[in-house]
Scaffold this motif. Sequence first.
Motif, PDB file in Angstrom:
ATOM      1  N   LYS A 145      23.784 -75.050  30.524  1.00 49.67           N
ATOM      2  CA  LYS A 145      23.301 -76.174  29.725  1.00 49.67           C
ATOM      3  C   LYS A 145      22.356 -77.031  30.558  1.00 49.67           C
ATOM      4  N   ASN A 146      22.744 -77.265  31.808  1.00 49.02           N
ATOM      5  CA  ASN A 146      21.894 -78.062  32.700  1.00 49.02           C
ATOM      6  C   ASN A 146      20.558 -77.369  32.953  1.00 49.02           C
ATOM      7  N   VAL A 147      20.607 -76.056  33.151  1.00 50.04           N
ATOM      8  CA  VAL A 147      19.378 -75.293  33.393  1.00 50.04           C
ATOM      9  C   VAL A 147      18.472 -75.370  32.169  1.00 50.04           C
ATOM     10  N   HIS A 148      19.055 -75.205  30.990  1.00 44.79           N
ATOM     11  CA  HIS A 148      18.263 -75.284  29.761  1.00 44.79           C
ATOM     12  C   HIS A 148      17.648 -76.675  29.596  1.00 44.79           C
ATOM     13  N   ALA A 149      18.448 -77.688  29.900  1.00 40.57           N
ATOM     14  CA  ALA A 149      17.932 -79.054  29.784  1.00 40.57           C
ATOM     15  C   ALA A 149      16.778 -79.269  30.759  1.00 40.57           C
ATOM     16  N   ARG A 150      16.954 -78.785  31.999  1.00 39.44           N
ATOM     17  CA  ARG A 150      15.867 -78.927  32.983  1.00 39.44           C
ATOM     18  C   ARG A 150      14.659 -78.112  32.576  1.00 39.44           C
ATOM     19  N   SER A 151      14.898 -76.969  31.983  1.00 37.07           N
ATOM     20  CA  SER A 151      13.797 -76.137  31.514  1.00 37.07           C
ATOM     21  C   SER A 151      13.017 -76.855  30.419  1.00 37.07           C
ATOM     22  N   ASP A 152      13.744 -77.466  29.495  1.00 40.71           N
ATOM     23  CA  ASP A 152      13.092 -78.231  28.426  1.00 40.71           C
ATOM     24  C   ASP A 152      12.303 -79.400  29.010  1.00 40.71           C
ATOM     25  N   GLU A 153      12.913 -80.086  29.980  1.00 42.02           N
ATOM     26  CA  GLU A 153      12.222 -81.204  30.620  1.00 42.02           C
ATOM     27  C   GLU A 153      10.956 -80.720  31.317  1.00 42.02           C
TER      28      GLU A 153
END
Length: 93
Positions: free
Chosen positions: A56-64
């Motif tokens: 989830k954190n990776v996806h959030a950072r990817s989106d950011e």
Amino acid sequence: MDLQQFEALENKISQAVKIIQTLKAENKELHQRLGALEQKVREKEEQYSLVQEEMKNVHARSDETQQLREREEKIRSKVEDMLAKLEELQLQL
């Protein structure tokens, strides 16, 4: 009941006791193995939860990161437009 029948009964009881003892030992071992496996399952579930949270954190950072790239591209485009306008102004002068 004669002595032979009594001895046969005694032998059968002895065999039954041995079987019961063996089954109890196997049952104890199986319970221990089950406990160890349940512990492993709990550990794996914890690891899975940690991996899910990390994903989830990776996806959030990817989106950011994607949003930052889009913002950077917009800024770059605006800067290029402004530079082009400045060049036009300089050419007109």
